[in-house]
Scaffold this motif. Structure first.
Motif, PDB file in Angstrom:
ATOM      1  N   LEU A  40      18.434  12.318 -11.383  1.00  0.00           N
ATOM      2  CA  LEU A  40      18.104  12.013  -9.998  1.00  0.00           C
ATOM      3  C   LEU A  40      16.609  11.768  -9.819  1.00  0.00           C
ATOM      4  CD1 LEU A  40      20.370  14.584  -8.116  1.00  0.00           C
ATOM      5  CD2 LEU A  40      20.646  12.102  -8.184  1.00  0.00           C
ATOM      6  N   THR A  41      15.794  12.528 -10.549  1.00  0.00           N
ATOM      7  CA  THR A  41      14.340  12.349 -10.459  1.00  0.00           C
ATOM      8  C   THR A  41      13.929  10.958 -10.901  1.00  0.00           C
ATOM      9  OG1 THR A  41      13.935  14.705 -10.810  1.00  0.00           O
ATOM     10  CG2 THR A  41      12.096  13.205 -11.243  1.00  0.00           C
ATOM     11  N   PHE A  42      14.438  10.518 -12.057  1.00  0.00           N
ATOM     12  CA  PHE A  42      14.064   9.202 -12.563  1.00  0.00           C
ATOM     13  C   PHE A  42      14.655   8.072 -11.715  1.00  0.00           C
ATOM     14  CE2 PHE A  42      13.055  11.563 -16.466  1.00  0.00           C
ATOM     15  CZ  PHE A  42      11.792  11.042 -16.706  1.00  0.00           C
ATOM     16  N   LEU A  43      15.841   8.292 -11.135  1.00  0.00           N
ATOM     17  CA  LEU A  43      16.422   7.301 -10.240  1.00  0.00           C
ATOM     18  C   LEU A  43      15.535   7.119  -9.013  1.00  0.00           C
ATOM     19  CD1 LEU A  43      18.696   5.404  -9.368  1.00  0.00           C
ATOM     20  CD2 LEU A  43      19.890   7.397  -8.407  1.00  0.00           C
ATOM     21  N   PHE A  44      15.068   8.237  -8.460  1.00  0.00           N
ATOM     22  CA  PHE A  44      14.201   8.162  -7.287  1.00  0.00           C
ATOM     23  C   PHE A  44      12.893   7.456  -7.633  1.00  0.00           C
ATOM     24  CE2 PHE A  44      12.784   9.274  -3.156  1.00  0.00           C
ATOM     25  CZ  PHE A  44      11.426   9.577  -3.262  1.00  0.00           C
ATOM     26  N   LEU A  45      12.328   7.764  -8.813  1.00  0.00           N
ATOM     27  CA  LEU A  45      11.096   7.104  -9.239  1.00  0.00           C
ATOM     28  C   LEU A  45      11.276   5.595  -9.319  1.00  0.00           C
ATOM     29  CD1 LEU A  45       9.806   9.473 -12.077  1.00  0.00           C
ATOM     30  CD2 LEU A  45       9.054   9.366  -9.716  1.00  0.00           C
ATOM     31  N   PHE A  46      12.410   5.154  -9.839  1.00  0.00           N
ATOM     32  CA  PHE A  46      12.665   3.717  -9.968  1.00  0.00           C
ATOM     33  C   PHE A  46      12.803   3.050  -8.608  1.00  0.00           C
ATOM     34  CE2 PHE A  46      14.118  -0.176 -11.735  1.00  0.00           C
ATOM     35  CZ  PHE A  46      15.135  -0.619 -10.907  1.00  0.00           C
ATOM     36  N   LEU A  47      13.548   3.693  -7.696  1.00  0.00           N
ATOM     37  CA  LEU A  47      13.795   3.099  -6.389  1.00  0.00           C
ATOM     38  C   LEU A  47      12.519   2.955  -5.581  1.00  0.00           C
ATOM     39  CD1 LEU A  47      17.136   4.867  -5.396  1.00  0.00           C
ATOM     40  CD2 LEU A  47      16.825   2.505  -6.152  1.00  0.00           C
ATOM     41  N   VAL A  48      11.700   4.031  -5.568  1.00  0.00           N
ATOM     42  CA  VAL A  48      10.501   3.946  -4.742  1.00  0.00           C
ATOM     43  C   VAL A  48       9.462   3.019  -5.354  1.00  0.00           C
ATOM     44  CG1 VAL A  48      10.838   6.205  -3.698  1.00  0.00           C
ATOM     45  CG2 VAL A  48       9.498   6.019  -5.786  1.00  0.00           C
ATOM     46  N   SER A  49       9.504   2.843  -6.658  1.00  0.00           N
ATOM     47  CA  SER A  49       8.539   1.935  -7.290  1.00  0.00           C
ATOM     48  C   SER A  49       8.782   0.495  -6.870  1.00  0.00           C
ATOM     49  CB  SER A  49       8.617   2.051  -8.812  1.00  0.00           C
ATOM     50  OG  SER A  49       9.847   1.556  -9.301  1.00  0.00           O
ATOM     51  N   GLN A  50       9.999   0.176  -6.448  1.00  0.00           N
ATOM     52  CA  GLN A  50      10.311  -1.169  -5.985  1.00  0.00           C
ATOM     53  C   GLN A  50       9.949  -1.371  -4.514  1.00  0.00           C
ATOM     54  OE1 GLN A  50      11.421  -3.059  -8.544  1.00  0.00           O
ATOM     55  NE2 GLN A  50      11.231  -1.131  -9.670  1.00  0.00           N
ATOM     56  N   ALA A  51       9.716  -0.269  -3.828  1.00  0.00           N
ATOM     57  CA  ALA A  51       9.555  -0.356  -2.384  1.00  0.00           C
ATOM     58  C   ALA A  51       8.152  -0.760  -1.944  1.00  0.00           C
ATOM     59  CB  ALA A  51       9.914   0.986  -1.739  1.00  0.00           C
ATOM     60  N   GLN A  52       7.097  -0.249  -2.642  1.00  0.00           N
ATOM     61  CA  GLN A  52       5.750  -0.530  -2.191  1.00  0.00           C
ATOM     62  C   GLN A  52       4.803  -0.391  -3.355  1.00  0.00           C
ATOM     63  OE1 GLN A  52       4.640   1.354   1.448  1.00  0.00           O
ATOM     64  NE2 GLN A  52       2.473   1.245   1.020  1.00  0.00           N
ATOM     65  N   ASN A  53       3.777  -1.230  -3.429  1.00  0.00           N
ATOM     66  CA  ASN A  53       2.856  -1.229  -4.560  1.00  0.00           C
ATOM     67  C   ASN A  53       1.448  -1.589  -4.087  1.00  0.00           C
ATOM     68  OD1 ASN A  53       2.169  -0.933  -7.244  1.00  0.00           O
ATOM     69  ND2 ASN A  53       2.590  -3.075  -7.728  1.00  0.00           N
ATOM     70  N   ASP A  54       0.951  -0.828  -3.090  1.00  0.00           N
ATOM     71  CA  ASP A  54      -0.363  -1.099  -2.523  1.00  0.00           C
ATOM     72  C   ASP A  54      -1.464  -0.613  -3.453  1.00  0.00           C
ATOM     73  OD1 ASP A  54       0.794  -2.112  -0.243  1.00  0.00           O
ATOM     74  OD2 ASP A  54       0.912  -0.128   0.697  1.00  0.00           O
ATOM     75  N   GLU A  55      -2.636  -1.240  -3.342  1.00  0.00           N
ATOM     76  CA  GLU A  55      -3.783  -0.850  -4.154  1.00  0.00           C
ATOM     77  C   GLU A  55      -4.662   0.093  -3.366  1.00  0.00           C
ATOM     78  OE1 GLU A  55      -5.682  -3.722  -6.724  1.00  0.00           O
ATOM     79  OE2 GLU A  55      -7.597  -3.202  -5.774  1.00  0.00           O
ATOM     80  N   ASP A  56      -5.056   1.227  -3.987  1.00  0.00           N
ATOM     81  CA  ASP A  56      -5.919   2.186  -3.327  1.00  0.00           C
ATOM     82  C   ASP A  56      -7.365   1.890  -3.685  1.00  0.00           C
ATOM     83  OD1 ASP A  56      -6.563   4.244  -1.731  1.00  0.00           O
ATOM     84  OD2 ASP A  56      -5.375   5.751  -2.783  1.00  0.00           O
ATOM     85  N   ASP A  57      -8.310   2.636  -3.117  1.00  0.00           N
ATOM     86  CA  ASP A  57      -9.724   2.324  -3.285  1.00  0.00           C
ATOM     87  C   ASP A  57     -10.491   3.444  -3.979  1.00  0.00           C
ATOM     88  OD1 ASP A  57      -9.462   4.124  -1.263  1.00  0.00           O
ATOM     89  OD2 ASP A  57     -10.641   3.006   0.209  1.00  0.00           O
ATOM     90  N   TYR A  58      -9.883   4.174  -4.888  1.00  0.00           N
ATOM     91  CA  TYR A  58     -10.596   5.169  -5.692  1.00  0.00           C
ATOM     92  C   TYR A  58     -10.198   4.973  -7.149  1.00  0.00           C
ATOM     93  CZ  TYR A  58      -6.203   7.813  -5.741  1.00  0.00           C
ATOM     94  OH  TYR A  58      -4.888   8.196  -5.911  1.00  0.00           O
ATOM     95  N   ASN A  59     -11.105   5.398  -8.049  1.00  0.00           N
ATOM     96  CA  ASN A  59     -10.881   5.192  -9.478  1.00  0.00           C
ATOM     97  C   ASN A  59     -10.751   6.483 -10.267  1.00  0.00           C
ATOM     98  OD1 ASN A  59     -10.994   2.275  -9.506  1.00  0.00           O
ATOM     99  ND2 ASN A  59     -13.191   2.473  -9.091  1.00  0.00           N
ATOM    100  N   THR A  60     -11.259   7.580  -9.718  1.00  0.00           N
ATOM    101  CA  THR A  60     -11.222   8.861 -10.422  1.00  0.00           C
ATOM    102  C   THR A  60     -10.760   9.961  -9.478  1.00  0.00           C
ATOM    103  OG1 THR A  60     -13.059   8.175 -11.838  1.00  0.00           O
ATOM    104  CG2 THR A  60     -12.553  10.522 -11.762  1.00  0.00           C
ATOM    105  N   GLU A  61      -9.926  10.854  -9.988  1.00  0.00           N
ATOM    106  CA  GLU A  61      -9.429  11.983  -9.195  1.00  0.00           C
ATOM    107  C   GLU A  61      -9.494  13.238 -10.052  1.00  0.00           C
ATOM    108  OE1 GLU A  61      -5.837  11.941  -6.340  1.00  0.00           O
ATOM    109  OE2 GLU A  61      -5.034  12.733  -8.216  1.00  0.00           O
ATOM    110  N   ILE A  62     -10.014  14.317  -9.480  1.00  0.00           N
ATOM    111  CA  ILE A  62     -10.082  15.613 -10.159  1.00  0.00           C
ATOM    112  C   ILE A  62      -9.380  16.631  -9.279  1.00  0.00           C
ATOM    113  CG2 ILE A  62     -11.583  17.423 -11.067  1.00  0.00           C
ATOM    114  CD1 ILE A  62     -13.748  15.298 -11.426  1.00  0.00           C
ATOM    115  N   ILE A  63      -8.383  17.325  -9.837  1.00  0.00           N
ATOM    116  CA  ILE A  63      -7.647  18.325  -9.057  1.00  0.00           C
ATOM    117  C   ILE A  63      -7.503  19.620  -9.841  1.00  0.00           C
ATOM    118  CG2 ILE A  63      -6.356  16.539  -7.825  1.00  0.00           C
ATOM    119  CD1 ILE A  63      -3.880  17.442  -9.413  1.00  0.00           C
ATOM    120  N   TRP A  64      -7.281  20.702  -9.107  1.00  0.00           N
ATOM    121  CA  TRP A  64      -7.008  22.019  -9.681  1.00  0.00           C
ATOM    122  C   TRP A  64      -6.063  22.744  -8.735  1.00  0.00           C
ATOM    123  CZ3 TRP A  64     -11.610  20.190  -7.818  1.00  0.00           C
ATOM    124  CH2 TRP A  64     -12.025  20.694  -6.584  1.00  0.00           C
TER     125      TRP A  64
END
Length: 233
Positions: free
Chosen positions: A9-33
């Motif tokens: 189900l996880t991979f099915l959802f990933l496939f479906l939403v990947s077809q829905a929208q593919n906008d470009e964001d405006d950042y190149n690096t992300e650091i999280i903790w």
């Protein structure tokens, strides 16, 4: 629901939403903790750190480190006469230091200062497993739990000290992998705050004995939930 069904189900959802929208964001690096919990851990399973760099369009390359305490499913804590709690039957801790390399794909871009950003994540890498002895307090002092010697809960008066026995640990190497979805709710453009949910797997060359009187495993699968914060530029 079985783990295999959840993975499908996880991979099915990933496939479906990947077809829905593919906008470009405006950042190149992300650091999280952040903090993570999974079905093989306690209330807080451990900590996470991740660096993501844009590879192309909405695809990022990720480098991560996770430090997690892995528990046996048969672990139960009991109160002791000393006022502490102990886990009867437990002989060893398993601490996993996981390095992973992966890909993150942005599916839904968050509008400026509002909305939710959704990404799909896959990652894998090596694991350093630290097998540390679990100490309990008895009439003879502190000692590692021994099922032949500590045959009843009444023989144990309390738990060991924090990090006691860590210097006596054994090291084993393994592999880890995960797949999940990230939901980012940050209110400001350059700040990151959100959650990640998914499925993880970790494998070692032989069984890790945590509770010697129960079945032990060399492969650990889990559902995980992480809360994270960070920054991007």
């Amino acid at each position: 629901m079985k783990l295999k069904s959840l993975l499908s189900l996880t991979f099915l959802f990933l496939f479906l939403v990947s077809q829905a929208q593919n906008d470009e964001d405006d950042y190149n690096t992300e650091i999280i903790w952040g903090l993570t919990k999974n079905t093989n851990s306690g209330l807080i399973g451990g900590g996470i750190f991740k660096l993501a760099r844009r590879q192309k369009d909405n695809v990022f390359t990720t480098y991560g480190v996770e430090i997690v305490n892995v528990k046996h499913p048969k672990e139960y804590r009991y109160p002791s006469p000393s006022g502490t709690y102990f886990t009867f039957g437990k002989q060893n801790f398993l601490y996993s230091i996981r390095g992973n390399y992966g890909r993150e794909k942005l599916f839904f871009k968050k509008a400026p200062q509002q909305g939710v950003q959704i990404s799909g994540i896959v990652a894998a890498g090596p694991t350093i497993g630290i097998i540390a002895p679990y100490y309990v307090l008895t009439s003879s002092g502190y000692e590692q739990y021994d099922p032949q010697k500590h045959t009843s809960r009444g023989s144990i008066q309390g738990s060991g000290k924090l990090f006691q026995g860590l210097g006596e640990s054994n090291i084993t190497l393994g592999l880890n992998a995960k797949a999940g979805l990230s939901f980012e709710f940050g209110a400001f453009k350059n700040n990151v705050a959100g959650v990640e949910v998914g499925i993880s797997m970790e494998a070692f060359p032989k069984e890790i004995v945590i509770i010697p009187t129960q079945d032990n495993r060399a492969i650990f699968t889990a559902l995980y939930f992480s809360m994270y914060w960070g920054t991007r530029k």
